[in-house]
Design a protein around this motif. Structure first.
Motif, PDB file in Angstrom:
ATOM      1  N   ASN A  66       0.829  -1.213   0.000  1.00 20.73           N
ATOM      2  CA  ASN A  66       0.000   0.000   0.000  1.00 20.73           C
ATOM      3  C   ASN A  66       0.862   1.261   0.000  1.00 20.73           C
ATOM      4  O   ASN A  66       0.573   2.233  -0.696  1.00 20.73           O
ATOM      5  CB  ASN A  66      -0.918   0.021   1.226  1.00 20.73           C
ATOM      6  N   LEU A  67       1.924   1.230   0.789  1.00 19.81           N
ATOM      7  CA  LEU A  67       2.786   2.405   0.889  1.00 19.81           C
ATOM      8  C   LEU A  67       3.525   2.655  -0.429  1.00 19.81           C
ATOM      9  O   LEU A  67       3.609   3.803  -0.898  1.00 19.81           O
ATOM     10  CB  LEU A  67       3.772   2.219   2.057  1.00 19.81           C
ATOM     11  N   ILE A  68       4.036   1.589  -1.038  1.00 18.76           N
ATOM     12  CA  ILE A  68       4.708   1.720  -2.336  1.00 18.76           C
ATOM     13  C   ILE A  68       3.747   2.352  -3.346  1.00 18.76           C
ATOM     14  O   ILE A  68       4.113   3.284  -4.075  1.00 18.76           O
ATOM     15  CB  ILE A  68       5.190   0.335  -2.847  1.00 18.76           C
ATOM     16  N   ALA A  69       2.526   1.862  -3.371  1.00 18.33           N
ATOM     17  CA  ALA A  69       1.544   2.374  -4.345  1.00 18.33           C
ATOM     18  C   ALA A  69       1.265   3.853  -4.100  1.00 18.33           C
ATOM     19  O   ALA A  69       1.263   4.659  -5.036  1.00 18.33           O
ATOM     20  CB  ALA A  69       0.256   1.564  -4.260  1.00 18.33           C
ATOM     21  N   LEU A  70       1.065   4.231  -2.838  1.00 19.22           N
ATOM     22  CA  LEU A  70       0.747   5.640  -2.562  1.00 19.22           C
ATOM     23  C   LEU A  70       1.926   6.555  -2.847  1.00 19.22           C
ATOM     24  O   LEU A  70       1.763   7.658  -3.370  1.00 19.22           O
ATOM     25  CB  LEU A  70       0.277   5.825  -1.121  1.00 19.22           C
ATOM     26  N   LEU A  71       3.140   6.092  -2.512  1.00 14.49           N
ATOM     27  CA  LEU A  71       4.326   6.917  -2.801  1.00 14.49           C
ATOM     28  C   LEU A  71       4.506   7.083  -4.303  1.00 14.49           C
ATOM     29  O   LEU A  71       5.071   8.078  -4.766  1.00 14.49           O
ATOM     30  CB  LEU A  71       5.584   6.288  -2.189  1.00 14.49           C
ATOM     31  N   THR A  72       4.050   6.098  -5.065  1.00 14.34           N
ATOM     32  CA  THR A  72       4.151   6.163  -6.524  1.00 14.34           C
ATOM     33  C   THR A  72       3.118   7.131  -7.095  1.00 14.34           C
ATOM     34  O   THR A  72       3.392   7.851  -8.059  1.00 14.34           O
ATOM     35  CB  THR A  72       3.968   4.750  -7.122  1.00 14.34           C
ATOM     36  N   TYR A 171      -7.095   3.710  -6.397  1.00 14.06           N
ATOM     37  CA  TYR A 171      -6.220   2.635  -5.926  1.00 14.06           C
ATOM     38  C   TYR A 171      -7.026   1.662  -5.079  1.00 14.06           C
ATOM     39  O   TYR A 171      -7.866   2.072  -4.276  1.00 14.06           O
ATOM     40  CB  TYR A 171      -5.065   3.221  -5.085  1.00 14.06           C
ATOM     41  N   LEU A 172      -6.754   0.377  -5.251  1.00 14.11           N
ATOM     42  CA  LEU A 172      -7.470  -0.644  -4.497  1.00 14.11           C
ATOM     43  C   LEU A 172      -6.547  -1.402  -3.547  1.00 14.11           C
ATOM     44  O   LEU A 172      -5.595  -2.053  -3.977  1.00 14.11           O
ATOM     45  CB  LEU A 172      -8.119  -1.652  -5.454  1.00 14.11           C
ATOM     46  N   ASP A 173      -6.851  -1.304  -2.249  1.00 15.70           N
ATOM     47  CA  ASP A 173      -6.270  -2.211  -1.271  1.00 15.70           C
ATOM     48  C   ASP A 173      -7.114  -3.484  -1.348  1.00 15.70           C
ATOM     49  O   ASP A 173      -8.185  -3.568  -0.748  1.00 15.70           O
ATOM     50  CB  ASP A 173      -6.324  -1.589   0.132  1.00 15.70           C
ATOM     51  N   GLY A 174      -6.619  -4.426  -2.129  1.00 16.58           N
ATOM     52  CA  GLY A 174      -7.354  -5.680  -2.331  1.00 16.58           C
ATOM     53  C   GLY A 174      -6.698  -6.819  -1.577  1.00 16.58           C
ATOM     54  O   GLY A 174      -6.507  -7.893  -2.125  1.00 16.58           O
ATOM     55  N   HIS A 194     -11.587  -1.632 -12.996  1.00 11.63           N
ATOM     56  CA  HIS A 194     -12.056  -0.309 -12.570  1.00 11.63           C
ATOM     57  C   HIS A 194     -11.065   0.427 -11.668  1.00 11.63           C
ATOM     58  O   HIS A 194     -11.425   1.428 -11.058  1.00 11.63           O
ATOM     59  CB  HIS A 194     -13.407  -0.437 -11.862  1.00 11.63           C
ATOM     60  N   VAL A 195      -9.847  -0.076 -11.534  1.00 10.03           N
ATOM     61  CA  VAL A 195      -8.866   0.664 -10.728  1.00 10.03           C
ATOM     62  C   VAL A 195      -7.602   0.908 -11.536  1.00 10.03           C
ATOM     63  O   VAL A 195      -7.285   0.161 -12.465  1.00 10.03           O
ATOM     64  CB  VAL A 195      -8.522  -0.058  -9.391  1.00 10.03           C
ATOM     65  N   ASP A 196      -6.872   1.955 -11.152  1.00  9.63           N
ATOM     66  CA  ASP A 196      -5.627   2.275 -11.855  1.00  9.63           C
ATOM     67  C   ASP A 196      -4.471   1.422 -11.335  1.00  9.63           C
ATOM     68  O   ASP A 196      -3.549   1.108 -12.071  1.00  9.63           O
ATOM     69  CB  ASP A 196      -5.310   3.761 -11.675  1.00  9.63           C
ATOM     70  N   ALA A 197      -4.536   1.087 -10.052  1.00  9.77           N
ATOM     71  CA  ALA A 197      -3.483   0.263  -9.458  1.00  9.77           C
ATOM     72  C   ALA A 197      -4.086  -0.465  -8.269  1.00  9.77           C
ATOM     73  O   ALA A 197      -5.124  -0.046  -7.727  1.00  9.77           O
ATOM     74  CB  ALA A 197      -2.311   1.144  -9.013  1.00  9.77           C
ATOM     75  N   LEU A 198      -3.448  -1.552  -7.865  1.00  7.38           N
ATOM     76  CA  LEU A 198      -3.995  -2.354  -6.772  1.00  7.38           C
ATOM     77  C   LEU A 198      -2.914  -3.196  -6.132  1.00  7.38           C
ATOM     78  O   LEU A 198      -1.824  -3.360  -6.682  1.00  7.38           O
ATOM     79  CB  LEU A 198      -5.085  -3.293  -7.299  1.00  7.38           C
ATOM     80  N   SER A 217      -0.096  -0.112 -14.355  1.00 10.38           N
ATOM     81  CA  SER A 217       0.446   0.145 -15.693  1.00 10.38           C
ATOM     82  C   SER A 217       1.966   0.016 -15.658  1.00 10.38           C
ATOM     83  O   SER A 217       2.576   0.055 -14.584  1.00 10.38           O
ATOM     84  CB  SER A 217       0.077   1.565 -16.134  1.00 10.38           C
ATOM     85  N   GLN A 218       2.576  -0.096 -16.828  1.00  8.06           N
ATOM     86  CA  GLN A 218       4.041  -0.223 -16.876  1.00  8.06           C
ATOM     87  C   GLN A 218       4.708   1.008 -16.249  1.00  8.06           C
ATOM     88  O   GLN A 218       5.656   0.881 -15.484  1.00  8.06           O
ATOM     89  CB  GLN A 218       4.506  -0.420 -18.323  1.00  8.06           C
TER      90      GLN A 218
END
Ligand SMILES: *Cc1c(COP(=O)(O)O)cnc(C)c1O
Length: 345
Positions: A66-72, A171-174, A194-198, A217-218
């Motif tokens: 989750n932290l990696i995704a948010l920092l990105t 963003y999805l915390d799945g 339906h999400v950009d990243a997860l 995405s890449q």
């Protein structure tokens, strides 16, 4: 001989299957810091394809994912909208603020785990030097505190449309993404499209010892790799972890239905007990919230534990989670224990 307690605190207590241990033992390994671990690469490709995203990266934990995704997705001083009854807001040690300088705007979750679309719309900021910039909306699917309810593809699509139209990422915390897909009886892509990243976790219902994975995405993953490195989450012969996760992808997803049936069985057993209140009479996935009226949850939990069933107090409720390693016979035994604790013959 005394039997071990039936541990329903969480699906994180699951142990790796024999097939996982064998795969870990035999895994082909390399230094993933140089992108040379073939087992990690195979897992990441397999997962990206399964969830319909360009790429994926393995992480040591869901919290770090989750932290990696948010920092990105966000720079310092940006704002994210998220539910106040979610893991990211409640139980991640304030990581997004502490590490990322990200400003959380916690919004109330409805009883079904959603956040109202009107509230989301109203909280996305207009450009103004006085305001932080809203960069992302975070959803949690399944939503733990609502009782493991899955958010539907229709709801996810409506949030995505709103977010996209305002230039905000969804963003999805799945962590329990596959419980949601199996519970809704939909292909996982009907959710992830339906999400950009997860991210999702291998270490919960999928029964792996370690690991979560971030997908997107890449361009997103290219930057996420840097964030993972910075947080100390780049690993070396991580194929030893990935090998178990590959087995999970192949063998542990469809069987989640068994956990969901066991959760319903447990809820049925609890339903008729006098003085017991269930959050949902028929759970949708693997989580059951219940409580004994007029009794402190910690006290109830201690009584149950002494009788041989472990549950987790969470606020006003006790949580019981079904998982690999607990079969229907043990659920029947757990219900007997519940009945004895409440003196019901
Ligand atoms: C467990 C969980 C996480 C964090 O995963 P860890 O691997 O325990 O760090 C994040 N979000 C949700 C919804 C979870 O249930």
């Amino acid at each position: 001989m005394e039997r071990p307690p039936i541990d329903l605190r969480s699906d994180t207590v699951t142990l790796p299957s024999p097939a996982m241990r064998k795969a870990m033992y035999e895994a082909e390994l390399g230094d993933d810091g140089y992108g040379e671990d073939k087992t990690v690469a195979r897992l990441q490709e397999m997962v990206a394809e399964r969830v319909g995203k360009d790429a994926a990266i393995l992480t040591p934990s869901g919290c770090m994912a989750n932290l990696i995704a948010l920092l990105t997705l966000c720079e310092r001083g940006c704002e994210v909208l998220l539910g106040r009854d979610t893991d990211m807001y409640l139980w991640e040690a304030g990581a997004m603020s502490a590490v990322g300088g990200i400003y959380p705007n916690p919004l109330p979750n409805e009883p079904d785990g959603t956040i109202s679309l009107e509230l989301l719309k109203a909280n996305i900021r207009q450009p103004d030097v006085h305001f932080p910039r809203t960069r992302a909306i975070c959803l949690e699917n399944t939503n733990n505190l609502s009782g493991g309810l899955p958010l539907t593809p229709t709801y996810m699509a409506s949030v995505h449309a709103t977010a996209s139209s305002r230039g905000v990422a969804l963003y999805l915390d799945g962590a329990r993404l596959f419980n949601a897909a199996v519970g809704l009886k939909v292909d996982v892509r009907e959710i992830t499209t339906h999400v950009d990243a997860l991210m999702f976790c291998f270490s919960k219902g999928l029964s792996c010892p370690v690991g979560s994975i971030v997908c997107g995405s890449q361009a997103f993953i290219d930057e996420a790799l840097r964030q993972r490195k910075m947080l100390g989450g780049q690993m070396r012969q991580a194929g030893i972890i990935a090998a178990a996760a590959i087995v999970a992808m192949q063998e542990m997803i469809d069987r989640l239905e068994e956990d969901h049936e066991n959760a319903r069985l447990l809820a049925e057993g609890l339903r008729d007990l006098p003085g017991i209140e269930l959050k949902h009479t028929s759970p949708s996935t693997n989580i059951v919230f219940f409580r004994a009226r007029a009794k402190d949850v910690n006290e109830t939990s201690r009584e149950l534990e002494a009788a041989g069933v472990r549950t987790l107090p969470m606020g006003e409720w006790l949580r019981a989670v079904t998982h690999y390693g607990i079969d229907s016979r043990e659920i029947v035994r757990a219900v007997k224990i519940f009945r004895s604790v409440w003196s019901v013959p």
